[in-house]
Scaffold this motif. Structure first.
Motif, PDB file in Angstrom:
ATOM      1  N   PRO A 151       0.829  -1.231   0.000  1.00  0.00           N
ATOM      2  CA  PRO A 151       0.000   0.000   0.000  1.00  0.00           C
ATOM      3  C   PRO A 151       0.853   1.267   0.000  1.00  0.00           C
ATOM      4  N   LEU A 152       1.736   1.387  -0.986  1.00  0.00           N
ATOM      5  CA  LEU A 152       2.641   2.533  -0.999  1.00  0.00           C
ATOM      6  C   LEU A 152       1.891   3.848  -1.163  1.00  0.00           C
ATOM      7  N   SER A 153       0.876   3.848  -2.048  1.00  0.00           N
ATOM      8  CA  SER A 153       0.145   5.094  -2.279  1.00  0.00           C
ATOM      9  C   SER A 153      -0.622   5.529  -1.035  1.00  0.00           C
ATOM     10  N   LEU A 154      -1.146   4.557  -0.286  1.00  0.00           N
ATOM     11  CA  LEU A 154      -1.871   4.898   0.937  1.00  0.00           C
ATOM     12  C   LEU A 154      -0.945   5.506   1.982  1.00  0.00           C
ATOM     13  N   LEU A 155       0.325   5.113   1.918  1.00  0.00           N
ATOM     14  CA  LEU A 155       1.309   5.634   2.867  1.00  0.00           C
ATOM     15  C   LEU A 155       1.994   6.895   2.352  1.00  0.00           C
ATOM     16  N   GLY A 156       1.582   7.337   1.170  1.00  0.00           N
ATOM     17  CA  GLY A 156       2.181   8.536   0.599  1.00  0.00           C
ATOM     18  C   GLY A 156       3.588   8.318   0.079  1.00  0.00           C
ATOM     19  N   LEU A 157       3.895   7.086  -0.310  1.00  0.00           N
ATOM     20  CA  LEU A 157       5.239   6.750  -0.785  1.00  0.00           C
ATOM     21  C   LEU A 157       5.201   6.564  -2.297  1.00  0.00           C
ATOM     22  N   GLY A 158       6.063   7.280  -2.993  1.00  0.00           N
ATOM     23  CA  GLY A 158       6.077   7.214  -4.448  1.00  0.00           C
ATOM     24  C   GLY A 158       7.405   6.727  -4.986  1.00  0.00           C
ATOM     25  N   TRP A 159       7.767   7.246  -6.173  1.00  0.00           N
ATOM     26  CA  TRP A 159       8.978   6.789  -6.844  1.00  0.00           C
ATOM     27  C   TRP A 159      10.242   7.158  -6.083  1.00  0.00           C
ATOM     28  N   GLU A 160      10.174   8.229  -5.297  1.00  0.00           N
ATOM     29  CA  GLU A 160      11.349   8.591  -4.504  1.00  0.00           C
ATOM     30  C   GLU A 160      11.670   7.492  -3.492  1.00  0.00           C
ATOM     31  N   PHE A 161      10.630   6.915  -2.895  1.00  0.00           N
ATOM     32  CA  PHE A 161      10.818   5.815  -1.944  1.00  0.00           C
ATOM     33  C   PHE A 161      11.443   4.606  -2.639  1.00  0.00           C
ATOM     34  N   ILE A 162      10.976   4.307  -3.846  1.00  0.00           N
ATOM     35  CA  ILE A 162      11.524   3.183  -4.610  1.00  0.00           C
ATOM     36  C   ILE A 162      12.981   3.451  -4.971  1.00  0.00           C
ATOM     37  N   PHE A 163      13.284   4.693  -5.335  1.00  0.00           N
ATOM     38  CA  PHE A 163      14.653   5.062  -5.682  1.00  0.00           C
ATOM     39  C   PHE A 163      15.596   4.844  -4.497  1.00  0.00           C
ATOM     40  N   TYR A 164      15.187   5.277  -3.312  1.00  0.00           N
ATOM     41  CA  TYR A 164      16.040   5.104  -2.137  1.00  0.00           C
ATOM     42  C   TYR A 164      16.168   3.631  -1.754  1.00  0.00           C
ATOM     43  N   ASN A 165      15.132   2.850  -2.014  1.00  0.00           N
ATOM     44  CA  ASN A 165      15.241   1.410  -1.776  1.00  0.00           C
ATOM     45  C   ASN A 165      16.269   0.779  -2.705  1.00  0.00           C
ATOM     46  N   ARG A 166      16.342   1.275  -3.934  1.00  0.00           N
ATOM     47  CA  ARG A 166      17.350   0.761  -4.863  1.00  0.00           C
ATOM     48  C   ARG A 166      18.759   1.074  -4.355  1.00  0.00           C
ATOM     49  N   ILE A 167      18.934   2.286  -3.824  1.00  0.00           N
ATOM     50  CA  ILE A 167      20.238   2.652  -3.263  1.00  0.00           C
ATOM     51  C   ILE A 167      20.573   1.764  -2.064  1.00  0.00           C
ATOM     52  N   LEU A 168      19.589   1.568  -1.182  1.00  0.00           N
ATOM     53  CA  LEU A 168      19.819   0.730  -0.002  1.00  0.00           C
ATOM     54  C   LEU A 168      20.095  -0.718  -0.393  1.00  0.00           C
ATOM     55  N   HIS A 169      19.413  -1.201  -1.425  1.00  0.00           N
ATOM     56  CA  HIS A 169      19.642  -2.574  -1.878  1.00  0.00           C
ATOM     57  C   HIS A 169      21.088  -2.731  -2.354  1.00  0.00           C
ATOM     58  N   GLY A 170      21.582  -1.734  -3.065  1.00  0.00           N
ATOM     59  CA  GLY A 170      22.976  -1.770  -3.490  1.00  0.00           C
ATOM     60  C   GLY A 170      23.939  -1.675  -2.320  1.00  0.00           C
ATOM     61  N   LEU A 171      23.606  -0.835  -1.334  1.00  0.00           N
ATOM     62  CA  LEU A 171      24.457  -0.692  -0.150  1.00  0.00           C
ATOM     63  C   LEU A 171      24.533  -1.999   0.628  1.00  0.00           C
ATOM     64  N   PHE A 172      23.379  -2.636   0.847  1.00  0.00           N
ATOM     65  CA  PHE A 172      23.373  -3.890   1.597  1.00  0.00           C
ATOM     66  C   PHE A 172      24.023  -5.021   0.799  1.00  0.00           C
ATOM     67  N   THR A 173      23.991  -4.921  -0.523  1.00  0.00           N
ATOM     68  CA  THR A 173      24.735  -5.888  -1.333  1.00  0.00           C
ATOM     69  C   THR A 173      26.229  -5.752  -1.071  1.00  0.00           C
ATOM     70  N   ALA A 174      26.708  -4.507  -1.005  1.00  0.00           N
ATOM     71  CA  ALA A 174      28.134  -4.272  -0.744  1.00  0.00           C
ATOM     72  C   ALA A 174      28.536  -4.772   0.638  1.00  0.00           C
ATOM     73  N   THR A 175      27.712  -4.488   1.655  1.00  0.00           N
ATOM     74  CA  THR A 175      28.058  -4.946   3.005  1.00  0.00           C
ATOM     75  C   THR A 175      27.999  -6.471   3.095  1.00  0.00           C
ATOM     76  N   PHE A 176      27.055  -7.082   2.373  1.00  0.00           N
ATOM     77  CA  PHE A 176      26.992  -8.545   2.389  1.00  0.00           C
ATOM     78  C   PHE A 176      28.219  -9.151   1.716  1.00  0.00           C
ATOM     79  N   MET A 177      28.673  -8.548   0.626  1.00  0.00           N
ATOM     80  CA  MET A 177      29.881  -9.043  -0.030  1.00  0.00           C
ATOM     81  C   MET A 177      31.084  -8.945   0.900  1.00  0.00           C
ATOM     82  N   ALA A 178      31.155  -7.872   1.692  1.00  0.00           N
ATOM     83  CA  ALA A 178      32.247  -7.736   2.654  1.00  0.00           C
ATOM     84  C   ALA A 178      32.175  -8.836   3.711  1.00  0.00           C
ATOM     85  N   LEU A 179      30.969  -9.130   4.201  1.00  0.00           N
ATOM     86  CA  LEU A 179      30.802 -10.200   5.185  1.00  0.00           C
ATOM     87  C   LEU A 179      31.157 -11.558   4.581  1.00  0.00           C
ATOM     88  N   LEU A 180      30.769 -11.767   3.331  1.00  0.00           N
ATOM     89  CA  LEU A 180      31.082 -13.029   2.662  1.00  0.00           C
ATOM     90  C   LEU A 180      32.588 -13.193   2.484  1.00  0.00           C
TER      91      LEU A 180
END
Length: 207
Positions: A151-180
């Motif tokens: 329910p992103l629209s009900l929460l007032g979350l749009g493409w900016e929220f998706i964009f930041y999730n993409r950045i976070l997904h990349g960040l957590f990928t980097a930290t996971f690679m470091a742990l691996l």
């Protein structure tokens, strides 16, 4: 970034507790250390994570990989099917550890914890688990079929929220690679851990 995080992790672990011979910890002396299921989960998880990492980087033609070839849709398909395979392994792991094995919990600190692992190993385990949960949550937002159910629209979350999730997904990928990288380093480069590494293949700790 992965290299810097890895070096910091190695330095912190060495500072907290230097490696000790495998036989100096409880569980040695020829005792069974890992059941067949746990070994299957470990190597099955490694395979699914390798597929997810490679396909995720290949989708965006990451410069840290050689040219993977094939369209991005091909690698997205691998990523799409690797995710439920990994989640199924995780679900089976949780059911086995807390409902089937009948053993006390090994990955908790304090008086209810087990002496099978060092505190640093337990903390490392939970760092990996938290990283994987973060990857799953941010990935769920990025995947269109699942995102349509949120329910992103009900929460007032749009493409900016998706964009930041993409950045976070990349960040957590980097930290996971470091742990691996840290996990592989301590398994292969630290001689005192070789007996423990063999036990993940044979099931027995002979250190």
């Amino acid at each position: 970034m992965c290299g810097a995080l890895f070096c910091l992790g190695v330095a912190a672990t060495r500072a907290v507790r230097p490696p000790v011979p495998s036989g100096g910890l409880p569980g040695g002396g020829g005792a069974q250390r890992h059941s067949l299921f746990r070994r299957f989960f470990h190597w099955g998880g490694f395979l699914s994570v390798a597929i997810l990492l490679f396909s995720g980087l290949a989708m965006y033609r990451s410069p840290i990989l050689p040219e993977p070839g094939g369209p991005a849709a091909l690698w997205f398909a691998w990523h799409q099917w690797g995710t439920p395979a990994f989640l199924a392994l995780m679900a089976a792991h949780l059911v086995h550890e807390y409902r089937v094995s009948g053993e006390p919990p090994h990955m908790w600190l304090g008086r209810h914890g087990s002496r099978k692992y060092r505190p640093a190993q337990i903390l490392f385990h939970w760092a990996v688990a938290a990283n994987l949960v973060a990857l799953a949550l941010t990935g769920a937002v990025l995947w269109k079929p699942l995102r349509a159910l949120l329910p992103l629209s009900l929460l007032g979350l749009g493409w900016e929220f998706i964009f930041y999730n993409r950045i976070l997904h990349g960040l957590f990928t980097a930290t996971f690679m470091a742990l691996l990288l840290a996990h592989v380093y301590f398994a292969l480069a630290v001689r005192e851990n070789w007996a423990r590494m063999r036990s993940m293949l044979t099931g027995w700790d002979t250190g």
